[in-house]
Design a protein around this motif. Sequence first.
Motif, mmCIF file in Angstrom:
data_model
loop_
_atom_site.group_PDB
_atom_site.id
_atom_site.type_symbol
_atom_site.label_atom_id
_atom_site.label_comp_id
_atom_site.label_asym_id
_atom_site.label_seq_id
_atom_site.Cartn_x
_atom_site.Cartn_y
_atom_site.Cartn_z
ATOM 1 N N ASN A 148 0.910 -1.582 0.466
ATOM 2 C CA ASN A 148 -0.449 -0.184 0.362
ATOM 3 C C ASN A 148 0.863 1.269 -0.182
ATOM 4 O O ASN A 148 0.021 2.134 -0.588
ATOM 5 N N ALA A 182 -1.277 2.778 -2.594
ATOM 6 C CA ALA A 182 -2.863 2.167 -1.989
ATOM 7 C C ALA A 182 -3.638 2.334 -3.686
ATOM 8 O O ALA A 182 -4.326 0.978 -3.415
ATOM 9 N N MET A 183 -3.413 2.709 -4.310
ATOM 10 C CA MET A 183 -4.029 2.175 -5.965
ATOM 11 C C MET A 183 -3.625 1.360 -7.021
ATOM 12 O O MET A 183 -4.422 1.013 -7.419
ATOM 13 N N GLY A 184 -2.410 0.938 -6.423
ATOM 14 C CA GLY A 184 -1.749 -0.502 -6.825
ATOM 15 C C GLY A 184 -1.510 -0.324 -8.166
ATOM 16 O O GLY A 184 -1.231 1.041 -9.131
ATOM 17 N N THR A 186 -2.722 -0.217 -12.586
ATOM 18 C CA THR A 186 -3.757 -0.076 -12.938
ATOM 19 C C THR A 186 -3.127 -0.528 -14.363
ATOM 20 O O THR A 186 -2.428 -0.345 -14.773
ATOM 21 N N SER A 260 -4.771 -11.884 -10.125
ATOM 22 C CA SER A 260 -4.373 -10.871 -10.455
ATOM 23 C C SER A 260 -4.531 -10.028 -12.153
ATOM 24 O O SER A 260 -5.213 -9.247 -12.324
ATOM 25 N N SER A 265 -7.289 -4.045 -12.531
ATOM 26 C CA SER A 265 -6.580 -2.961 -11.921
ATOM 27 C C SER A 265 -6.319 -4.441 -10.455
ATOM 28 O O SER A 265 -6.801 -5.430 -10.620
ATOM 29 N N VAL A 267 -4.673 -4.286 -6.026
ATOM 30 C CA VAL A 267 -4.990 -3.873 -5.547
ATOM 31 C C VAL A 267 -4.416 -4.569 -4.220
ATOM 32 O O VAL A 267 -4.627 -5.827 -4.297
ATOM 33 N N LYS A 269 -5.397 -4.434 -1.111
ATOM 34 C CA LYS A 269 -6.457 -4.871 -0.010
ATOM 35 C C LYS A 269 -6.711 -5.768 -0.594
ATOM 36 O O LYS A 269 -7.969 -6.885 0.429
ATOM 37 N N LYS A 270 -7.179 -6.522 -1.602
ATOM 38 C CA LYS A 270 -7.714 -7.772 -2.130
ATOM 39 C C LYS A 270 -7.272 -9.566 -1.656
ATOM 40 O O LYS A 270 -7.830 -10.257 -0.896
#
Length: 364
Positions: A148, A182-184, A186, A260, A265, A267, A269-270
């Motif tokens: 993150n 945090a947007m990982g 994309t 993935s 995208s 991230v 948090k998944k």
Amino acid sequence: MAMTKWNNIKKSTKSNLITFGIVIGFYLLVQILSAAGVMTNSFAGQLVPICAYVVMAISLNLVVGFLGELSLGHAGFMSVGAFSGTLVWVSLYDTVPHWLALILAFVVGGLVAGLFGFVVGVPVLRLSGDYLAIVTLAFGEIVKNFMNAVYLGVDSNGLHFSLKDSNSLGLEPDGKILINGAMGITGIKKASTFTIGFVLVLITLIVVLNLINSRSGRAISAIRDNEIAAKSVGINITRYKLIGFVTSAVFAGMAGVLYSLNFSSLVAKKFDYNTSINILVFVVLGGIGSIRGSVIAAAILTVLPEMLRGLNDYRMLIYAIVLIVMMIFTRNPKLVAWRKQFTDKVKAQFVKSKDKSKKSKGVA
């Protein structure tokens, strides 16, 4: 004749053949439904996640069921594999053939996750029980929080790394941000398909089942049953624990790549604590030490919440009831014995009918 041949096959081989038969049968059923145009878009969208979670459940069962260690950080290895494999895919997409980039993404994702499995496993596998569970849980959370905070970019001067923000990367005008905190990641070109997932499940089954039935697998099971006795007969405890743990991490990483590349995208948090617990639920409800049970439980419990989406007010209640019923069904000794008798009876009737059909053809 057929009954005699079946009885002469080793019990472990019979079990493995049934497991492969279930997986191949499900794949063929999906292809038939898809060709007939009767498959819903909702179910079709769940096929790749089903394959990813089946691989995760099989790999975790290797640690929990056969090594006898409780790991709560399996999503951490999935996350490491997903990010490393996706970076390879994004970086090579326009420079090499897509099939080669995809293979390299899976290989790199698996190897990086396996490397982390080795680094974590060397100190962690000296612990056991609750201590091991806590440490692996901490590893999963550390990976999630680290990803993150990571900013990674590339330009004509090479790679740029930062833990502050994207502006601190100092990219040239031709630069590109690969990981944006945090947007990982994309703008991923989707590549995962049900067929690719099916192949990965088969590879996982082949490797894990062969490992379980090998000399190393028997050593791993001996460590689970009695570590002191295993050590007394000369089994290298650390070596065989690492074999099981690292193999599990490798396939968790490859499952992460498969998962993935099914989305545009990615991230961190998944791959949180809840993901690790869900995978552990698949293993427990399918039966600890039962690879076939892990396959079935992961497939059913992945698609069940989506199937219950229409009952939004009662969805989680029904899901919880199903979990409780499955737990009773898989763990109750009387029901286990009844299932075994029923399965044996079905097998006997199938083989008997097959023999009759062969005899009738011979008479004709």
